[in-house]
Design a protein around this motif. Structure first.
Motif, PDB file in Angstrom:
ATOM      1  N   ILE A 225     -34.275   4.507  57.268  1.00 58.67           N
ATOM      2  CA  ILE A 225     -34.339   3.938  55.920  1.00 58.67           C
ATOM      3  C   ILE A 225     -33.645   2.574  55.908  1.00 58.67           C
ATOM      4  O   ILE A 225     -32.604   2.371  56.538  1.00 58.67           O
ATOM      5  N   ILE A 226     -34.252   1.618  55.214  1.00 56.60           N
ATOM      6  CA  ILE A 226     -33.665   0.282  55.067  1.00 56.60           C
ATOM      7  C   ILE A 226     -32.625   0.363  53.963  1.00 56.60           C
ATOM      8  O   ILE A 226     -32.899   0.847  52.854  1.00 56.60           O
ATOM      9  N   HIS A 227     -31.418  -0.109  54.260  1.00 60.48           N
ATOM     10  CA  HIS A 227     -30.346  -0.048  53.267  1.00 60.48           C
ATOM     11  C   HIS A 227     -29.338  -1.164  53.520  1.00 60.48           C
ATOM     12  O   HIS A 227     -29.352  -1.819  54.569  1.00 60.48           O
ATOM     13  N   GLY A 228     -28.480  -1.375  52.555  1.00 63.36           N
ATOM     14  CA  GLY A 228     -27.455  -2.400  52.633  1.00 63.36           C
ATOM     15  C   GLY A 228     -26.566  -2.297  51.412  1.00 63.36           C
ATOM     16  O   GLY A 228     -26.599  -1.295  50.680  1.00 63.36           O
ATOM     17  N   SER A 229     -25.784  -3.326  51.157  1.00 62.55           N
ATOM     18  CA  SER A 229     -24.947  -3.347  49.957  1.00 62.55           C
ATOM     19  C   SER A 229     -24.495  -4.773  49.677  1.00 62.55           C
ATOM     20  O   SER A 229     -24.456  -5.612  50.580  1.00 62.55           O
ATOM     21  N   GLU A 230     -24.158  -5.024  48.424  1.00 61.67           N
ATOM     22  CA  GLU A 230     -23.673  -6.348  48.021  1.00 61.67           C
ATOM     23  C   GLU A 230     -22.154  -6.418  48.157  1.00 61.67           C
ATOM     24  O   GLU A 230     -21.480  -5.401  48.376  1.00 61.67           O
ATOM     25  N   ALA A 231     -21.629  -7.621  48.042  1.00 58.96           N
ATOM     26  CA  ALA A 231     -20.183  -7.805  48.094  1.00 58.96           C
ATOM     27  C   ALA A 231     -19.520  -7.164  46.876  1.00 58.96           C
ATOM     28  O   ALA A 231     -20.165  -6.946  45.840  1.00 58.96           O
ATOM     29  N   ASN A 232     -18.261  -6.857  47.003  1.00 57.18           N
ATOM     30  CA  ASN A 232     -17.493  -6.297  45.895  1.00 57.18           C
ATOM     31  C   ASN A 232     -16.944  -7.445  45.037  1.00 57.18           C
ATOM     32  O   ASN A 232     -16.030  -8.159  45.439  1.00 57.18           O
ATOM     33  N   THR A 233     -17.514  -7.597  43.871  1.00 55.87           N
ATOM     34  CA  THR A 233     -17.066  -8.663  42.960  1.00 55.87           C
ATOM     35  C   THR A 233     -16.200  -8.112  41.830  1.00 55.87           C
ATOM     36  O   THR A 233     -15.843  -8.842  40.912  1.00 55.87           O
ATOM     37  N   SER A 234     -15.861  -6.845  41.906  1.00 53.10           N
ATOM     38  CA  SER A 234     -15.120  -6.191  40.825  1.00 53.10           C
ATOM     39  C   SER A 234     -13.616  -6.203  41.103  1.00 53.10           C
ATOM     40  O   SER A 234     -13.142  -6.759  42.097  1.00 53.10           O
ATOM     41  N   LYS A 235     -12.885  -5.514  40.244  1.00 51.06           N
ATOM     42  CA  LYS A 235     -11.441  -5.382  40.403  1.00 51.06           C
ATOM     43  C   LYS A 235     -11.052  -4.024  40.975  1.00 51.06           C
ATOM     44  O   LYS A 235      -9.862  -3.663  40.986  1.00 51.06           O
ATOM     45  N   THR A 236     -12.037  -3.277  41.461  1.00 48.33           N
ATOM     46  CA  THR A 236     -11.764  -1.949  42.015  1.00 48.33           C
ATOM     47  C   THR A 236     -12.253  -1.856  43.459  1.00 48.33           C
ATOM     48  O   THR A 236     -13.254  -2.460  43.824  1.00 48.33           O
ATOM     49  N   ARG A 237     -11.540  -1.081  44.249  1.00 48.75           N
ATOM     50  CA  ARG A 237     -11.928  -0.874  45.646  1.00 48.75           C
ATOM     51  C   ARG A 237     -13.159   0.024  45.721  1.00 48.75           C
ATOM     52  O   ARG A 237     -13.383   0.873  44.862  1.00 48.75           O
ATOM     53  N   ARG A 238     -13.973  -0.174  46.763  1.00 48.03           N
ATOM     54  CA  ARG A 238     -15.096   0.721  47.025  1.00 48.03           C
ATOM     55  C   ARG A 238     -15.046   1.138  48.479  1.00 48.03           C
ATOM     56  O   ARG A 238     -15.215   0.331  49.387  1.00 48.03           O
ATOM     57  N   CYS A 239     -14.779   2.412  48.709  1.00 48.37           N
ATOM     58  CA  CYS A 239     -14.676   2.925  50.064  1.00 48.37           C
ATOM     59  C   CYS A 239     -15.534   4.175  50.220  1.00 48.37           C
ATOM     60  O   CYS A 239     -15.603   5.010  49.314  1.00 48.37           O
ATOM     61  N   GLY A 240     -16.203   4.256  51.344  1.00 49.22           N
ATOM     62  CA  GLY A 240     -16.976   5.444  51.682  1.00 49.22           C
ATOM     63  C   GLY A 240     -16.867   5.723  53.169  1.00 49.22           C
ATOM     64  O   GLY A 240     -16.643   4.806  53.973  1.00 49.22           O
ATOM     65  N   LEU A 241     -16.988   6.987  53.534  1.00 51.05           N
ATOM     66  CA  LEU A 241     -16.960   7.381  54.941  1.00 51.05           C
ATOM     67  C   LEU A 241     -18.364   7.726  55.387  1.00 51.05           C
ATOM     68  O   LEU A 241     -19.004   8.626  54.842  1.00 51.05           O
ATOM     69  N   THR A 242     -18.873   7.005  56.391  1.00 51.12           N
ATOM     70  CA  THR A 242     -20.149   7.361  56.989  1.00 51.12           C
ATOM     71  C   THR A 242     -19.900   8.366  58.109  1.00 51.12           C
ATOM     72  O   THR A 242     -18.952   8.220  58.888  1.00 51.12           O
ATOM     73  N   ILE A 243     -20.739   9.388  58.177  1.00 51.58           N
ATOM     74  CA  ILE A 243     -20.621  10.414  59.207  1.00 51.58           C
ATOM     75  C   ILE A 243     -22.000  10.601  59.825  1.00 51.58           C
ATOM     76  O   ILE A 243     -22.964  10.904  59.121  1.00 51.58           O
ATOM     77  N   ARG A 244     -22.106  10.410  61.132  1.00 52.56           N
ATOM     78  CA  ARG A 244     -23.388  10.473  61.828  1.00 52.56           C
ATOM     79  C   ARG A 244     -23.456  11.766  62.640  1.00 52.56           C
ATOM     80  O   ARG A 244     -22.846  11.887  63.711  1.00 52.56           O
ATOM     81  N   TYR A 245     -24.167  12.744  62.111  1.00 55.95           N
ATOM     82  CA  TYR A 245     -24.295  14.039  62.770  1.00 55.95           C
ATOM     83  C   TYR A 245     -25.581  14.085  63.595  1.00 55.95           C
ATOM     84  O   TYR A 245     -26.637  13.628  63.142  1.00 55.95           O
TER      85      TYR A 245
END
Length: 339
Positions: A225-245
């Protein structure tokens, strides 16, 4: 107990019996039969995944474990202030017992088993942490184009540590794009982006879906799947854990890349590494850490090194490997700029 486990693992017998014994020692209920206990609507989830290339499950990780995950990210950021927060990579995490405890959580393995079956190994994992106002973009890409896996039978789980919104750079996917073949990676230094590369420069905006998540939610996606994300322009952190099974029948073609068995039978296509030791005073404490070393998976070929490991050598190894990852990305950018 530890001697018994070592003997079993030395002969490659990570079978259901010893796996269940191991998990009981960990006070967790994991078994190769847990796929039958999965609380989710399997057919609905698989249909959604097959049609769109992704699906979302809400409130998968909750309570104390979620609190520990959030504390773990804070602990890592404080411990490695010189490492870009977008690059809390496999070299750091694979030496961290709490991370291994997390990726082997029965709730996550239940989900993975719906897509790759009950015999599960871990190929890679990575915290993508975008700090407020500074987090970088991730350009459009297909994960499978990066990975030395044969066959490309793998599923990615994206565990949301923080609330993920459009403003702070949530994951974005191109619905249905998993039905297309993998494209070759292209270097890109035009933007200050995390990966320094992409597989697609343009996508159909009508098919783009913003994956907004609450802490503890899990997004699951296909390697094509094609995916991506934009820069964080907010005042809050954005964190996620990728797990490749991966299923234990998928081979990692890079022999130096560590792979870990988590559940089920060993198909003998990879050499599975020992789970990390917990070092009191060095690693972040977590619930169950006092029992960790007597119940972890052991590969006898790793044990001489692990048993002699000191905090100093562990820290040196982590920082050296993280530097190699970051230097590799920077070298790729420099080569592109010179072309």
């Amino acid at each position: 107990m530890r001697t018994l486990l070592k003997a079993a693992f030395a002969f490659g017998r990570f079978n259901t019996r010893f796996h269940n014994l191991f998990q009981m020692q960990c006070d967790r209920q994991l078994s190769t039969n847990q796929v039958t206990k999965c609380p989710y609507e399997r057919e609905k989830i698989r249909k959604e995944f097959d049609e769109n290339g992704y699906t979302i499950l809400r409130k998968v990780i909750t309570g104390k474990v979620l609190e520990e995950v959030q504390r773990h990210v804070d602990w890592l950021l404080e411990r490695y202030p010189d490492v870009p927060p977008e690059h809390l990579h496999h070299p750091i995490l694979r030496r961290d017992p709490f991370w291994m405890r997390l990726v082997s959580d029965s709730r996550l393995l239940d989900i993975a088993s719906m897509f790759i079956g009950p015999h599960i190994a871990l190929f890679a994992s990575h915290y993508f942490c975008k700090l407020p106002g500074t987090g970088k973009r991730v350009l459009w890409h297909q994960d499978g184009s990066y990975w030395p896996l044969e066959p490309m039978h793998v599923v990615s789980l994206w565990l949301s540590v923080d609330k993920a919104t459009v403003q702070n750079g949530c994951l974005r996917v191109v619905r249905g794009s998993h039905k297309s073949a993998l494209k070759e990676l292209q270097s890109c230094t035009k933007d200050n982006n995390v990966l320094g590369s992409h597989t697609h420069s343009d996508v159909n905006d009508d098919d783009v879906v913003n994956i907004t998540l609450d802490p503890g939610d899990v997004e699951i996606h296909h390697p094509n799947i094609i995916h991506g994300s934009e820069a964080n322009t907010s005042k809050t952190r954005r964190c996620g854990l990728t797990i490749r099974y991966i299923p234990t029948t998928t081979r990692c073609t890079n022999p130096s890349h560590p792979v870990y068995i988590l559940q089920g039978n060993d198909s003998k296509v990879n050499q599975y590494r020992s789970w990390p030791l917990f070092m009191s005073g060095y690693h972040m404490p977590f619930e169950g850490c006092e029992k960790w070393n007597s119940s972890r998976y052991v590969n006898r070929d790793d044990e001489e090194y692990l048993q002699c490991l000191t905090e100093k050598t562990l820290e040196e190894d982590v920082r050296r490997e993280v530097k190699e990852v970051i230097d590799g990305l920077q070298s790729q950018r420099m080569r592109t700029q010179q072309q």
